[in-house]
Design an enzyme around this catalytic site. Sequence first.
Site, PDB file in Angstrom:
ATOM      1  N   LEU A  53       0.825  -1.196   0.000  1.00  0.00           N
ATOM      2  CA  LEU A  53       0.000   0.000   0.000  1.00  0.00           C
ATOM      3  C   LEU A  53       0.866   1.256   0.000  1.00  0.00           C
ATOM      4  O   LEU A  53       1.900   1.308   0.671  1.00  0.00           O
ATOM      5  CB  LEU A  53      -0.885  -0.023   1.255  1.00  0.00           C
ATOM      6  CG  LEU A  53      -1.756   1.189   1.477  1.00  0.00           C
ATOM      7  CD1 LEU A  53      -3.155   0.744   1.817  1.00  0.00           C
ATOM      8  CD2 LEU A  53      -1.176   2.069   2.549  1.00  0.00           C
ATOM      9  N   HIS A  54       0.445   2.258  -0.736  1.00  0.00           N
ATOM     10  CA  HIS A  54       1.120   3.552  -0.731  1.00  0.00           C
ATOM     11  C   HIS A  54       0.133   4.645  -1.111  1.00  0.00           C
ATOM     12  O   HIS A  54      -0.696   4.481  -1.987  1.00  0.00           O
ATOM     13  CB  HIS A  54       2.344   3.558  -1.655  1.00  0.00           C
ATOM     14  CG  HIS A  54       2.088   3.055  -3.040  1.00  0.00           C
ATOM     15  ND1 HIS A  54       1.927   1.710  -3.326  1.00  0.00           N
ATOM     16  CD2 HIS A  54       1.957   3.707  -4.207  1.00  0.00           C
ATOM     17  CE1 HIS A  54       1.716   1.562  -4.625  1.00  0.00           C
ATOM     18  NE2 HIS A  54       1.723   2.760  -5.185  1.00  0.00           N
TER      19      HIS A  54
END
Length: 177
Positions: free
Chosen positions: A132-133
Site C-alpha cells: 500500500l502507498h
Amino acid sequence: MGVEDAADLAGTPDGFGRLWVPHRMAYIGGENKDGCPFCRAPGLSDADGLIVARGTTAFVLLNLYPYNGGHVLVCPYRHVADYTELTTDEVAEIAELTRTAMTVLREVSGPAGFNLGMNQGAIAGAGIAAHLHQHVVPRWAGDANFLPIVGQTRALPELLADTRDRLAAAWPGREDD
C-alpha cells in the site's frame, strides 16, 4: 550511406517529433521490481532511498516515476496490500505524514492544489499492488500539457535527489542525514 538508407535505420519519417526518454527503459524492462521497493527503501540511506521523512510506522519517499515534481508516496513500513489491513496507528501516521507532506510541498514549491489517492489492487492501477502507498501529487495551473498525451512522458524541473533534499530540509523536526 544515402539519405534513404539513414531513414531506414532511424525509421520512416512520419511528421512527428520524438522525445526520447531512455531512462524509462528501466521501468518498462522491470528493473527495480526485484522484491518490494517500498520494503527495500527504508534499509537504504535517506538520500539513496529518496526518503524525505521517517515516522514510527510509516515513511515518505519520492516517487521514482513522478506525475509531477514533488510527487511523494506515504508508505507503511509493514508490507501490507490493503487499506483495511492497516493498524489504527498506521492509519493515523499515514494521514499525519500526508498532511505534513502537503504543508511542506506548499512551503517549498507552492502548488495550487493536490491529488491524493491510493490505487488498491492492480486492476485499480496500482503499479506495486502488494505494498500500500498513498500518492501526494502537487498540482499547478497549466501543469497538464501536451507531453503526457502526445509524448507519453513528463518534463520535471529538477533531479529527484535535489527535490528530496529540498523537501527533507523543510520537513518539521527532521534531523540532517
